[in-house]
Scaffold this motif. Structure first.
Motif, PDB file in Angstrom:
ATOM      1  N   PRO A  79       0.842  -1.194   0.000  1.00 11.38           N
ATOM      2  CA  PRO A  79       0.000   0.000   0.000  1.00 11.38           C
ATOM      3  C   PRO A  79       0.878   1.245   0.000  1.00 11.38           C
ATOM      4  N   PRO A  80       0.369   2.358  -0.519  1.00  6.06           N
ATOM      5  CA  PRO A  80       1.169   3.579  -0.478  1.00  6.06           C
ATOM      6  C   PRO A  80       1.445   3.993   0.963  1.00  6.06           C
ATOM      7  N   ALA A  81       2.537   4.716   1.132  1.00  6.14           N
ATOM      8  CA  ALA A  81       2.995   5.042   2.479  1.00  6.14           C
ATOM      9  C   ALA A  81       2.214   6.210   3.056  1.00  6.14           C
ATOM     10  N   VAL A  82       0.942   5.975   3.308  1.00  8.98           N
ATOM     11  CA  VAL A  82       0.188   7.086   3.884  1.00  8.98           C
ATOM     12  C   VAL A  82      -0.443   6.693   5.206  1.00  8.98           C
ATOM     13  N   LYS A  83      -0.322   7.615   6.110  1.00 13.69           N
ATOM     14  CA  LYS A  83      -1.098   7.525   7.335  1.00 13.69           C
ATOM     15  C   LYS A  83      -2.441   8.171   6.995  1.00 13.69           C
ATOM     16  N   ARG A  84      -3.193   8.470   8.001  1.00 15.06           N
ATOM     17  CA  ARG A  84      -4.439   9.154   7.712  1.00 15.06           C
ATOM     18  C   ARG A  84      -4.123  10.505   7.071  1.00 15.06           C
ATOM     19  N   LEU A  85      -4.872  10.821   6.041  1.00 18.91           N
ATOM     20  CA  LEU A  85      -4.688  12.101   5.351  1.00 18.91           C
ATOM     21  C   LEU A  85      -4.856  13.245   6.352  1.00 18.91           C
ATOM     22  N   GLU A  86      -3.845  14.117   6.444  1.00 18.66           N
ATOM     23  CA  GLU A  86      -3.922  15.173   7.456  1.00 18.66           C
ATOM     24  C   GLU A  86      -4.340  16.521   6.893  1.00 18.66           C
ATOM     25  N   HIS A  87      -4.120  16.682   5.609  1.00 18.21           N
ATOM     26  CA  HIS A  87      -4.493  17.967   5.004  1.00 18.21           C
ATOM     27  C   HIS A  87      -4.740  17.738   3.523  1.00 18.21           C
ATOM     28  N   VAL A  88      -5.223  18.751   2.859  1.00 13.96           N
ATOM     29  CA  VAL A  88      -5.429  18.619   1.408  1.00 13.96           C
ATOM     30  C   VAL A  88      -4.680  19.708   0.649  1.00 13.96           C
ATOM     31  N   TYR A  89      -3.614  20.240   1.254  1.00 15.20           N
ATOM     32  CA  TYR A  89      -2.856  21.291   0.570  1.00 15.20           C
ATOM     33  C   TYR A  89      -1.865  20.652  -0.386  1.00 15.20           C
ATOM     34  N   PHE A  90      -2.379  20.177  -1.510  1.00 14.86           N
ATOM     35  CA  PHE A  90      -1.556  19.470  -2.490  1.00 14.86           C
ATOM     36  C   PHE A  90      -1.432  20.245  -3.805  1.00 14.86           C
ATOM     37  N   GLY A  91      -1.928  21.470  -3.833  1.00 14.52           N
ATOM     38  CA  GLY A  91      -1.885  22.262  -5.057  1.00 14.52           C
ATOM     39  C   GLY A  91      -0.694  23.201  -5.081  1.00 14.52           C
ATOM     40  N   PRO A  92      -0.610  24.049  -6.106  1.00 14.91           N
ATOM     41  CA  PRO A  92       0.507  24.988  -6.232  1.00 14.91           C
ATOM     42  C   PRO A  92       0.580  25.942  -5.045  1.00 14.91           C
ATOM     43  N   THR A  93       1.797  26.306  -4.680  1.00  8.39           N
ATOM     44  CA  THR A  93       1.976  27.247  -3.584  1.00  8.39           C
ATOM     45  C   THR A  93       2.148  28.656  -4.132  1.00  8.39           C
ATOM     46  N   ASN A  94       1.811  29.627  -3.318  1.00  5.82           N
ATOM     47  CA  ASN A  94       2.117  31.017  -3.654  1.00  5.82           C
ATOM     48  C   ASN A  94       3.587  31.267  -3.373  1.00  5.82           C
ATOM     49  N   SER A  95       4.281  31.846  -4.328  1.00  5.60           N
ATOM     50  CA  SER A  95       5.644  32.268  -4.023  1.00  5.60           C
ATOM     51  C   SER A  95       5.593  33.716  -3.539  1.00  5.60           C
TER      52      SER A  95
ATOM     53  N   GLU B 252      -5.778  24.015  -1.973  1.00  4.28           N
ATOM     54  CA  GLU B 252      -6.420  22.768  -1.586  1.00  4.28           C
ATOM     55  C   GLU B 252      -6.728  21.894  -2.805  1.00  4.28           C
ATOM     56  N   PHE B 253      -6.718  20.590  -2.593  1.00  3.44           N
ATOM     57  CA  PHE B 253      -7.241  19.654  -3.587  1.00  3.44           C
ATOM     58  C   PHE B 253      -8.661  19.294  -3.174  1.00  3.44           C
ATOM     59  N   GLY B 254      -9.565  19.236  -4.139  1.00  2.00           N
ATOM     60  CA  GLY B 254     -10.951  18.892  -3.821  1.00  2.00           C
ATOM     61  C   GLY B 254     -11.835  20.125  -3.808  1.00  2.00           C
ATOM     62  N   PRO B 255     -13.107  19.915  -3.526  1.00  2.39           N
ATOM     63  CA  PRO B 255     -14.082  20.997  -3.707  1.00  2.39           C
ATOM     64  C   PRO B 255     -14.067  22.077  -2.627  1.00  2.39           C
ATOM     65  N   ARG B 256     -13.444  21.826  -1.484  1.00  2.00           N
ATOM     66  CA  ARG B 256     -13.548  22.782  -0.373  1.00  2.00           C
ATOM     67  C   ARG B 256     -12.311  23.661  -0.256  1.00  2.00           C
ATOM     68  N   ALA B 257     -12.552  24.920   0.066  1.00  2.00           N
ATOM     69  CA  ALA B 257     -11.462  25.814   0.451  1.00  2.00           C
ATOM     70  C   ALA B 257     -11.301  25.691   1.962  1.00  2.00           C
ATOM     71  N   LEU B 258     -10.095  25.403   2.419  1.00  2.00           N
ATOM     72  CA  LEU B 258      -9.882  25.126   3.839  1.00  2.00           C
ATOM     73  C   LEU B 258      -8.800  26.028   4.420  1.00  2.00           C
ATOM     74  N   GLY B 259      -8.837  27.289   4.020  1.00  2.00           N
ATOM     75  CA  GLY B 259      -7.875  28.230   4.590  1.00  2.00           C
ATOM     76  C   GLY B 259      -6.676  28.497   3.713  1.00  2.00           C
ATOM     77  N   GLY B 260      -6.613  27.846   2.558  1.00  2.00           N
ATOM     78  CA  GLY B 260      -5.557  28.136   1.591  1.00  2.00           C
ATOM     79  C   GLY B 260      -6.028  29.165   0.579  1.00  2.00           C
TER      80      GLY B 260
END
Ligand code: FE2
Lengths: 732, 618
Positions: free
Chosen positions: B372-388, B435-443
């Motif tokens: 299985p992939p090396a993941v624990k429980r997903l802790e966040h969804v900040y998987f998109g581009p970052t602001n520089s 964020e990845f997915g439909p919700r904005a979660l503070g990013g």
């Protein structure tokens, strides 16, 4: 039955599995195109007959014969007190700027009514709305008929193509006393998705004639469609007893150059010889060896059967050097007409010879007066080939060109309606012209327009200088334009520089510059702008160099050399257009760089002495060798070889600082020249047409997925302070 | 490494260029792709670690863009520091030929309109996505194709942190299945039962969505939001739409559903059954609509509850994983957890088809490695581009907008923002990775003071232009949420609803039934957002902010600083905070508006845009 039987699920799966087998999807596609799967309409693959006219512009009311249309272009019939006027439609506001800025066309009154119908050249592109051919014609006729005695109804529309039929027929309702047409530049190959008939015709033509057959099929389409439309329009006007004047447009033969492409697939490995001959011809020209250049030029045209512009340009240049103006003109016309079949690069409106011939043949049959600008401009220029004096770009005219064309139009109108012979030049006077400020802005807009359509430094510089000479007010605007383009961090509308240009420019600048401009490194254009300003005693070069360095130096940032911002300055239009998906292309196209020439150039901004590391991911294309070397040059100096296969591989290339110079640098990849599998490749063209994919007529030499340049790892000292000078303070 | 010696023509040697094959980063780079239906997405799993995931719409700026995620793919490569040459495997999220079989079967419907039949033929004659991944993206390596619902299941199970769990997936439709029952154990996922098209709880709910005048495949959450205003007056009628059968099965009563033949989800019979004409989009909502919404919600919950009980009976575990579009119905999920047999629930935050990309990547990883992939429980969804920060600075510096610079002064920035929030300002907030997915979660969020009664209407007017009945969601400090919300576990992905028990009056985020859909925030996942909440808490005693996604109606959530400024300009938000920089409305030049009609919008390519009158099952 509310749902299909469950028992059919397995059978449905069986069909789907069959569709997964090789070419099954193609089979279904072809059966559909051929109409063998039952009654089918829509989805773009309709079955047209011989007169399959495309209509893209909303020129009259859909579903109604044009003569009954309540709509004429953007105007709609409104009845008030028993009279009908045509009022501009609010819901078409998005397209108002394609047309004359006229809110209402009144019902016919006592004034002499001259209907003026045409394309962007008739619009006065780059002068409109400040100055237009219709305004010029109005002024000229007023001299003859008196003020308020004549009205020119301006129905010219930018980008009007074969829709001239609907527009002209609908416009009969305006009850003109005479009509002046100025059209023939936008009659081009079919651009809608290919029908079964098209594909079948192309397949047959390719089998018999190779790529020359493709050109023949498209030229026949232009000829057939143009003739059908001209006949119908002219016969309706003739039947209405309305005198007809038609201006046949001319082209900027002397200066305009079609963007370079190599040859499409040629028989018997002709591509290899074509490439070699092209390189030899160019070298001979730069060595001043006209005779040798001409030999190779002749061979090029033999090899490609006259369907590429590049060989004809070599021959035209040779004839120019030999002072043989007539032959030079012929070659330039052939070059203009050569790629009428080609949808791989941006379409440039032009008066194909076939369209001119249709007009010359048909017009006399309907009693029309013909203003044949190719002939008249030749007379006017004492046999010289028309260029930037009469044209702003490829087909749009300068004030001088407009004056001549409208002088002849006024003369024809007077002849038809008054029976009076009055030479064209008597209508022309200094006041039939825009102000010097408008002339300057139009010139600068022309410089931008030409540069963004891959024209030469000389042509771009000509219009920059012309702008500065006409009015000094343009200088500040040009300086801000350097900022606008060179500073890429903010989108156009949000940038400080565009706000300044907005403040300085007239509505003309607002109209053409803002909606049409894209951010680009614009090496040719900005160099021409800076040089034109310097020549007028205005400091600009240092500003441009500083902007380039501050904004783009590899010292501070990684440059994505495949981004259009940079790539557009690499002088390889064919590759650029392949990378950015012009409208003609569809959704199944590769989204990575493909080289259409054995040498691929890329640009970045460097600093002398500062090494640059490039990151390159590339491969050899499908029809190339399984393994081969490519070589890499930087600023013309060899840097080494890489061994590629048809699988992607990634490379780091570090070029020492002494090869790098200040400003825009070039890195070049030389791809191997493969055996050309023409039959296979052209067969795939048909398959792709069936699949509604872009038909690839051209050999591909290499493919690049990523190519970046950076010196960040080499910059010993800390990067210079971020650019702190606000744009508005920078203009001294 | 090849060293190339070249002389400069005078026989003198100059420093030489170095050309070397680039070392591959990561042992195993797996790309996951979902496309072709709704919200296409791409994701990168590097040595089993999820490093990047994003929806194509955020880059193309076409809402719900369904075309192949070419731009999201390039982003994933960049984020992983790899090139296309380093990709070891691509996982595609559904089997195009299973899907095609289902589409062909639809063609066997008698009296099918010619356009429908034609669309099916069109499908049969088009290149399928695996071919397009090769043609369009240029990918030429190993490609693994997975079943649609297996991708959904994997997107939840492998990221749940459970080493075994029952798995329930429910959506509109993918290939044949619409609902699946199974379980995960170690690296393996098994399915023991499925419900096939056209019987679909997703379509059941979408039919009501369409009937209520909302966009199908998009407005389902509005029905859920409308439900608490109503009474289940029509539950008996709506129960007629679905025959619940034994085991995991149920069957739609097709006389009420039009999606097999019409461009509408429901038939005249449904209209007759409910006794009123369907609501015109954008028209007034009345009690009838609310009652229908409530009735549909109740019926959905009943069925889901029963089917989770069934699932538990077949696979008695404490853990349940859910995914698929219907799993975004947080009200139903909450009820299944409260009243059902499972003790723990994990829902993939990108439960819809975008999340299928994550599932497909995980499955491909398992297929390649057996692990299985090396993941624990997903802790966040900040998987998109970052602001520089430096790019944002350089952009703002050369723009004609005015801004304040808080670089190196985070406390001041937080204080400044909190001051404005307390003043009742609406704040656009763009920080760190998207964020990845439909919700904005503070990013990529819009934030406001939840205590102000006018806030709901105000934000709706400023930016969302949406139906005013729905409250916004709260973001609450993880350390304090239990004082305000009746929930015994954290909810980092805004996937739980619970009763508001706060002593503070929170009108802007409290639903009519006293519930709220909450996001709990801690300093590990999003430090600056947590700081903002802490400071707001310190100043006001309220550890909660209203949090809604940063986008205009009909547009994708903003991605880059430029997108954020563009959205800020077009909306009437008061304040924009991008990383360390603050823009106020007064700092935007009027010029930006004056040439608005010249501003080129996003492309309106028919291939990309998603149809909303009916599920386009083709
Ligand atoms: Fe799904």
């Amino acid at each position: 039955m509310q749902r299909p039987p469950e028992s059919l699920k397995s059978f449905a799966d069986r069909i789907a599995r069959a569709a997964a087998s090789d070419e099954a999807d193609l089979l279904v596609r072809m059966l559909r195109m051929a109409g063998l799967t039952g009654d089918f309409k829509g989805h773009g693959i309709a079955h047209f007959g011989a007169d399959d006219r495309p209509t893209t512009v909303f020129a009259s009311e859909p579903g109604v014969t044009p003569k009954q249309s309540r709509v004429i272009g953007i105007w709609e019939r409104r009845e008030e007190n028993g009279t009908a006027s045509f009022v501009r439609r609010i819901d078409m506001m998005e397209t108002w700027h394609f047309w004359a800025n006229v809110g209402r066309i009144e019902a016919k009154g006592s004034k002499l009514r001259v209907l003026f119908i045409g394309e962007s050249v008739a619009r006065g592109y780059l002068y409109d709305p400040s100055f237009t051919p219709a305004i010029a014609l109005q002024m000229m006729l007023e001299k003859q008929y008196g003020k308020d005695q004549v009205e020119v109804i301006d129905l010219a529309r930018t980008n009007l193509g074969y829709e001239i039929r609907e527009l002209s027929l609908a416009a009969l309702q305006l009850e003109p006393d005479i009509v002046v047409f100025f059209a023939g530049n936008n009659w081009e190959k079919k651009t809608s998705l290919p029908t079964f008939n098209d594909v079948a015709r192309l397949e047959d033509a390719i089998a018999k004639e190779g790529m020359a057959g493709v050109k023949r099929v498209f030229d026949e389409y232009i000829e057939r469609t143009g003739r059908t439309i001209v006949k119908e329009v002219l016969s309706e006007y003739q039947a209405g007893g309305i005198p007809i004047v038609w201006i046949i447009p001319e082209f900027n033969l002397a200066e305009w150059r079609e963007p370079f492409t190599s040859a499409p697939y040629l028989p018997e490995n002709g591509n290899r010889e074509w490439i070699a001959a092209m390189k030899e011809a160019r070298k001979a020209l730069s060595d001043g060896d006209r005779v040798r250049a001409e030999q190779f030029g002749t061979r090029i045209v033999e090899l490609d059967q006259g369907i590429c512009a590049a060989g004809y340009y070599i021959l035209a240049e040779c004839r120019r050097l030999a002072n043989d103006v007539d032959a030079q003109r012929t070659y330039l016309e052939l070059a203009r007409d050569a790629q009428s079949w080609d949808n791989s690069i941006m379409y440039i409106p032009k008066n194909y010879t076939i369209a001119q011939e249709v007009l010359r043949e048909e017009l006399p049959r309907y009693g029309a007066q013909v203003i044949d600008l190719p002939v008249l401009f030749k007379q006017y220029l004492n046999g010289e080939i028309p260029g930037n004096r009469l044209f702003l770009d490829y087909c749009h005219m300068t004030t001088e060109g407009i004056q001549i064309a409208m002088g002849y139009a006024a003369s024809c109108v007077t002849r038809a309606l008054k029976g009076v012979e009055q030479p064209w030049h008597t209508f022309v006077s200094d006041d039939v012209a825009p102000s010097p400020e408008i002339e300057a802005e139009a010139s600068f807009l022309a410089a931008i327009h030409n540069a963004h359509r891959y024209q030469s430094y000389d042509m771009v510089h000509h219009f920059c200088s012309r702008a500065v000479k006409n009015s000094p007010h343009i200088a500040d605007l040009m300086l801000y334009f350097i900022d606008l383009q060179a500073i890429n961090k903010a989108p156009l509308r949000m940038s400080e520089a565009e706000l300044e240009i907005f403040r300085l420019g007239s509505p003309l600048v607002h109209r053409y510059l803002f909606p049409n401009n894209d951010k680009r490194l614009d090496k040719v254009l900005l160099t021409a702008v800076a040089n034109a300003l310097e020549e007028a005693g205005i400091a600009a070069r240092e500003r441009l160099e500083r902007r380039y360095r501050e904004e783009h130096s590899t010292r501070n940032t990684e440059t994505d050399m495949l981004h259009p911002y940079y790539y557009l300055s690499a002088g390889q239009p064919h590759e650029y257009e392949g990378l950015t998906w012009p409208l003609a292309r569809v959704d199944y196209d590769p989204r990575y760089y493909r080289a259409y020439w054995p040498d691929s150039k890329f640009v970045f901004v460097g600093e002398a002495g500062l090494p640059v590391t490039f990151s390159l991911t590339c491969r050899l294309p499908k029809y190339s060798m399984d393994e081969s070397n490519i070589s890499v040059d930087c600023n013309g100096q060899p840097q080494g070889d890489l061994t590629l296969t048809k699988a992607w591989s990634s490379w780091d290339i570090t070029v020492p600082g002494d090869v790098i110079r200040d400003g825009v640098n070039e890195i070049e990849i030389h791809w191997p020249i493969p055996q050309f599998r023409t039959a296979e490749a052209l067969d795939e063209v048909i398959t792709k047409l069936c699949q509604m994919k872009y038909p690839e007529y051209y050999p591909i030499y290499g493919e690049v997925h990523i190519f970046t340049a950076s010196s960040v790892a080499h910059a010993a000292e800390s990067p210079p302070e971020l650019f702190e000078v606000a744009v508005s303070q920078a203009v001294a | 490494m090849i060293n190339h010696d070249a002389s400069n023509g005078n026989g003198n040697y100059r420093p030489t260029a170095t050309l070397s094959r680039r070392a591959k980063k990561g042992q195993l780079n797996v790309i996951g792709i979902s496309a072709g239906y709704h919200d296409s997405a791409c994701t990168l799993l590097q040595d089993g670690v999820l490093v990047a995931a994003a929806q194509e719409e955020r880059f193309s700026r076409v809402k719900n863009d369904k075309s192949l995620p070419v731009k999201a793919f390039l982003y994933c490569l960049q984020e992983g520091g790899i090139t296309i040459a380093d990709v070891d495997c691509v996982g595609y999220y559904e089997d195009p030929y299973l899907k095609l079989g289902r589409q062909v079967w639809m063609g066997f419907m008698p009296n099918l309109p010619p356009t429908r039949r034609d669309a099916i033929l069109d499908r049969l004659s088009r290149p399928q996505p695996p071919q397009m991944i090769m043609d369009i993206m240029g990918y030429q390596g190993r490609l693994e194709v997975f079943d649609h619902h297996l991708s959904h299941a994997a997107s939840s199970y492998y990221f749940s942190g459970f080493d075994e769990a029952a798995i329930l997936t429910v959506d509109g439709v993918g290939d044949w299945a619409t609902t699946t029952y199974g379980f995960g154990k170690g690296p393996d996922i098994q399915r023991f039962e499925q419900v096939d098209f056209p019987d679909s709880l997703g379509f059941f709910y979408s039919a009501i969505t369409g009937y209520l005048g909302f966009e199908v495949n998009e407005g389902e959450y509005k029905v859920m939001g409308l439900a608490p205003y109503g009474e289940p007056e029509y539950a008996d009628q709506i129960r007629k739409l679905v025959d619940v059968m034994s085991e995991g099965q149920y069957r739609l009563n097709m006389k009420y559903f039009g999606f097999l033949t019409e461009d509408r989800m429901y038939t005249q019979e449904l209209i007759d059954l409910l006794g009123q004409p369907p609501r015109e989009p954008e028209s007034e909502l009345n009690q009838f609509h609310m009652d229908v919404a409530k009735s549909a919600q109740v019926v959905l919950e009943e069925i889901l509850l029963e089917k989770t009980q069934y699932l538990h009976s077949k696979y008695p575990s404490d853990n349940l994983c859910m995914a698929g579009g219907v799993a975004l119905n947080v009200v139903a999920n909450g009820r299944c957890l409260r009243e059902g047999p499972f003790k723990q629930l994990f829902v993939q935050p990108a439960a819809g088809d975008a999340g299928g990309a994550v599932g497909a990547a995980a499955l491909a990883h398992v297929r390649v490695t057996g692990e299985p992939p090396a993941v624990k429980r997903l802790e966040h969804v900040y998987f998109g581009p970052t602001n520089s920060v430096s790019d944002a600075y350089r952009f703002l510096k050369v723009s004609s907008a005015k801004f304040e610079d808080f670089r190196g002064k985070e406390d001041e920035l937080i204080n400044f923002t909190v001051d404005r929030l307390i003043d009742g300002k609406v704040v656009g907030w763009s920080q760190g990775r998207m964020e990845f997915g439909p919700r904005a979660l503070g990013g990529r969020s819009i934030l406001a003071d939840p205590r102000r009664p006018e806030m709901r209407d105000r934000i709706n007017a400023l930016v969302k232009m949406r139906e005013a009945f729905r409250p916004f969601a709260p973001a609450v400090l993880e350390s304090a949420f239990q004082d305000h919300f009746a929930l015994n576990h954290t909810s980092p992905f805004m996937l739980e609803t619970c009763d508001v028990i706060s002593e503070i009056d929170l009108p802007a985020i409290t639903h009519i039934d006293g519930s709220a859909r909450i996001q709990t925030v801690n300093g590990n996942a999003n430090p600056r957002f947590a700081k903002l909440l802490e400071e707001f808490y310190r100043r006001t005693g309220c550890p909660i902010l209203l949090n809604t996604s940063f986008n205009m109606r009909g547009e994708p959530i903003v991605c880059t600083p430029v997108d954020a400024v563009r959205c800020f300009n077009r909306s009437q938000i008061d304040l924009l905070v991008i990383e360390d920089f603050v823009l106020e409305r007064s700092g935007i030049p009027a010029f930006w508006e004056s040439l608005g009609h010249f501003a080129r919008g996003a492309p309106t390519d028919a291939q990309r845009v998603v149809e909303h009158s009916v599920y386009t099952m083709l």
